[in-house]
Design an enzyme around this catalytic site. Structure first.
Site, PDB file in Angstrom:
ATOM      1  CE  LYS A 146      -1.845  -1.704   3.658  1.00  0.00           C
ATOM      2  NZ  LYS A 146      -2.464  -2.009   5.111  1.00  0.00           N
ATOM      3  CB  THR A 166      -7.120   7.472   7.664  1.00  0.00           C
ATOM      4  OG1 THR A 166      -5.931   8.170   8.300  1.00  0.00           O
ATOM      5  CG2 THR A 166      -7.243   8.433   6.427  1.00  0.00           C
ATOM      6  N   GLY A 210      -8.106   2.751  10.958  1.00  0.00           N
ATOM      7  CA  GLY A 210      -8.673   1.283  10.377  1.00  0.00           C
ATOM      8  C   GLY A 210      -8.853   1.278   8.847  1.00  0.00           C
ATOM      9  CB  THR A 211      -7.288   2.891   6.049  1.00  0.00           C
ATOM     10  OG1 THR A 211      -6.374   3.391   6.413  1.00  0.00           O
ATOM     11  CG2 THR A 211      -8.327   4.177   5.990  1.00  0.00           C
ATOM     12  N   GLY A 212      -6.433   0.202   6.878  1.00  0.00           N
ATOM     13  CA  GLY A 212      -5.836  -1.290   6.311  1.00  0.00           C
ATOM     14  C   GLY A 212      -6.504  -2.340   6.978  1.00  0.00           C
ATOM     15  CB  CYS A 213      -8.722  -3.061   9.909  1.00  0.00           C
ATOM     16  SG  CYS A 213      -7.383  -2.603  11.020  1.00  0.00           S
TER      17      CYS A 213
HETATM   18  N1  LIG Z   1      -5.989   9.648   2.421  1.00  0.00           N
HETATM   19  C1  LIG Z   1      -6.196   8.823   1.566  1.00  0.00           C
HETATM   20  N2  LIG Z   1      -6.875   9.008   0.470  1.00  0.00           N
HETATM   21  C2  LIG Z   1      -7.255   7.677  -0.274  1.00  0.00           C
HETATM   22  N3  LIG Z   1      -7.025   6.387  -0.235  1.00  0.00           N
HETATM   23  C3  LIG Z   1      -5.966   6.578   1.171  1.00  0.00           C
HETATM   24  C4  LIG Z   1      -5.763   7.473   2.016  1.00  0.00           C
HETATM   25  N4  LIG Z   1      -4.888   7.010   2.801  1.00  0.00           N
HETATM   26  C5  LIG Z   1      -4.772   5.652   2.668  1.00  0.00           C
HETATM   27  N5  LIG Z   1      -5.419   5.169   1.520  1.00  0.00           N
HETATM   28  C6  LIG Z   1      -5.436   3.930   0.977  1.00  0.00           C
HETATM   29  O1  LIG Z   1      -6.286   3.185   1.942  1.00  0.00           O
HETATM   30  C7  LIG Z   1      -5.733   1.677   1.874  1.00  0.00           C
HETATM   31  C8  LIG Z   1      -5.149   1.502   3.356  1.00  0.00           C
HETATM   32  O2  LIG Z   1      -3.847   2.053   3.327  1.00  0.00           O
HETATM   33  P1  LIG Z   1      -2.853   2.613   4.572  1.00  0.00           P
HETATM   34  O3  LIG Z   1      -3.670   3.599   5.198  1.00  0.00           O
HETATM   35  O4  LIG Z   1      -1.591   2.730   4.042  1.00  0.00           O
HETATM   36  O5  LIG Z   1      -3.086   1.341   5.478  1.00  0.00           O
HETATM   37  P2  LIG Z   1      -2.518   1.117   6.919  1.00  0.00           P
HETATM   38  O6  LIG Z   1      -3.802   1.411   7.967  1.00  0.00           O
HETATM   39  O7  LIG Z   1      -2.133  -0.434   6.887  1.00  0.00           O
HETATM   40  O8  LIG Z   1      -1.623   2.285   7.409  1.00  0.00           O
HETATM   41  C9  LIG Z   1      -4.678   1.829   0.702  1.00  0.00           C
HETATM   42  O9  LIG Z   1      -5.387   1.368  -0.369  1.00  0.00           O
HETATM   43  C10 LIG Z   1      -4.294   3.267   0.736  1.00  0.00           C
HETATM   44  O10 LIG Z   1      -3.649   3.567  -0.337  1.00  0.00           O
HETATM   45  C1  LIG Z   2      -6.807  -3.810  17.211  1.00  0.00           C
HETATM   46  C2  LIG Z   2      -6.328  -2.921  15.997  1.00  0.00           C
HETATM   47  N1  LIG Z   2      -5.923  -3.622  14.998  1.00  0.00           N
HETATM   48  C3  LIG Z   2      -5.248  -2.988  13.934  1.00  0.00           C
HETATM   49  C4  LIG Z   2      -5.027  -1.484  14.182  1.00  0.00           C
HETATM   50  C5  LIG Z   2      -4.278  -0.634  12.995  1.00  0.00           C
HETATM   51  O1  LIG Z   2      -5.251   0.357  12.432  1.00  0.00           O
HETATM   52  P1  LIG Z   2      -4.670   1.932  12.482  1.00  0.00           P
HETATM   53  O2  LIG Z   2      -3.395   1.516  11.430  1.00  0.00           O
HETATM   54  O3  LIG Z   2      -5.893   2.314  11.546  1.00  0.00           O
HETATM   55  O4  LIG Z   2      -4.451   2.380  13.718  1.00  0.00           O
HETATM   56  C6  LIG Z   2      -5.401  -1.012  15.402  1.00  0.00           C
HETATM   57  N2  LIG Z   2      -5.215   0.335  15.678  1.00  0.00           N
HETATM   58  N3  LIG Z   2      -6.045  -1.635  16.456  1.00  0.00           N
END
Ligand SMILES: Nc1ncnc2c1ncn2[C@@H]1O[C@H](COP(=O)(O)OP(=O)(O)O)[C@@H](O)[C@H]1O
Ligand SMILES: Cc1ncc(COP(=O)(O)O)c(N)n1
Length: 274
Positions: A173, A204, A206-209
């Site tokens: 990502k 943002t 929980g975006t990865g989850c």
């Molecule tokens: N501000 C944003 N606008 C649009 N897409 C985003 C934004 N931030 C992250 N993404 C997308 O959301 C998804 C989750 O990514 P990310 O935020 O990097 O995950 P994580 O929670 O693991 O850090 C990916 O597809 C990323 O490209």
């Molecule tokens: C229990 C749990 N699992 C995963 C994440 C990561 O999510 P984020 O990267 O958005 O904080 C989190 N904050 N808490």
């Protein structure tokens, strides 16, 4: 109805972890189940404390689900400790689930460590090899490949290196780099860029989850890997676009059931010419 199981940590604030995963499964019309690895006392601002669940209870939860219910896809999130990761690996080895989506969660948005450093080798040696796809962000990939990732070429090299750990595919990502949040999918042969448009919001959490659970749900519903990832990217983009101003920190994404399902329905009707 298709089913999906999340093996992850609980987020009391409801934005990430098990709670985000179950919301995403429901939005995709998939029956969700959970194995809780750790309980976090968390909100949109911070992680206050973490209690790891006893490994015997983690093992029991996995067995209770698999011994009774067909599991179409597994999503793995926060593993917290080396012994938890060992337990999850050993239990899943017995059931050999066909689809495993691994989000190698390491640090929360607020900077709290959610994976102890001695668990990284277990993740690399025992969990990644059973994954259909792993979905690291840039900092997580940098830990896994022990290198700096700044450019598109670095991302390609990191994907190759992570795929060689035994995952069938890697979705790296790009959200943490400057510019558009473009993600890179590598299936061991072909690289595909899954491009995005940056939404300017602090919400943002929980975006990865959410992204990894949407991929798991799409795979459970029979999508190909590339379709699953492309559709999940649309879903997370919609979920961030409509993210919620809840709490004082990083607000959660919106699991936009009606809009998402209506958008899919309209597309279906258009294809059928209705
Ligand atoms: N501000 C944003 N606008 C649009 N897409 C985003 C934004 N931030 C992250 N993404 C997308 O959301 C998804 C989750 O990514 P990310 O935020 O990097 O995950 P994580 O929670 O693991 O850090 C990916 O597809 C990323 O490209
Ligand atoms: C229990 C749990 N699992 C995963 C994440 C990561 O999510 P984020 O990267 O958005 O904080 C989190 N904050 N808490």
């Amino acid at each position: 109805m298709k089913t999906a199981l999340t093996i992850a940590g609980s987020d009391s604030g409801g934005g990430a972890g098990i709670q985000a995963d179950l919301k995403a499964f429901s939005a995709h019309g998939v029956y969700g189940m959970s194995v809780i690895t750790a309980v976090t006392a968390q909100n949109t601002v911070e992680v206050r404390s973490v209690q790891d669940i006893e490994t015997s209870i983690i093992k029991d939860q996995i067995e209770a689900v698999f011994d009774d219910i067909r599991v179409d896809a597994v999503k793995i999130g926060m593993l917290s400790s080396a012994k938890t990761a060992e337990t999850v690996a050993a239990s899943l080895q017995i059931y050999e689930p066909a689809i495993v989506v691994l989000d190698p969660v390491m640090v929360s948005k607020g900077g709290h460590h959610l994976l102890q450093s001695d668990a990284i080798s277990v993740l690399k040696e025992k969990i990644i090899p059973m994954a259909t796809i792993i979905t690291p962000n840039i900092p997580e990939a940098e830990v896994l490949v022990r290198g700096n990732i700044q450019s598109a070429e670095d991302m390609m090299e990191a994907c190759r290196s992570m795929q060689s750990l035994g995952a069938k595919a890697v979705l790296l990502k790009g959200g943490h780099l400057n510019g558009e949040p473009n993600d890179l999918l590598f299936d061991g042969e072909i690289f595909t860029w899954i491009n995005g448009t940056r939404i300017h919001t602090k919400n943002t959490h929980g975006t990865g989850c959410t992204l990894s659970s949407a991929i798991a749900a799409n795979l459970a519903n029979g999508a190909s890997l590339i379709e699953a990832v492309q559709e999940a990217k649309k879903y997370i983009t919609l979920a961030i676009t409509h993210s919620l101003e809840i709490g004082n920190g990083h607000g959660p994404t919106h699991h936009f059931y009606e809009l998402y399902n209506n958008a899919k329905l309209v597309k279906k009707l258009l294809v059928k010419g209705i």
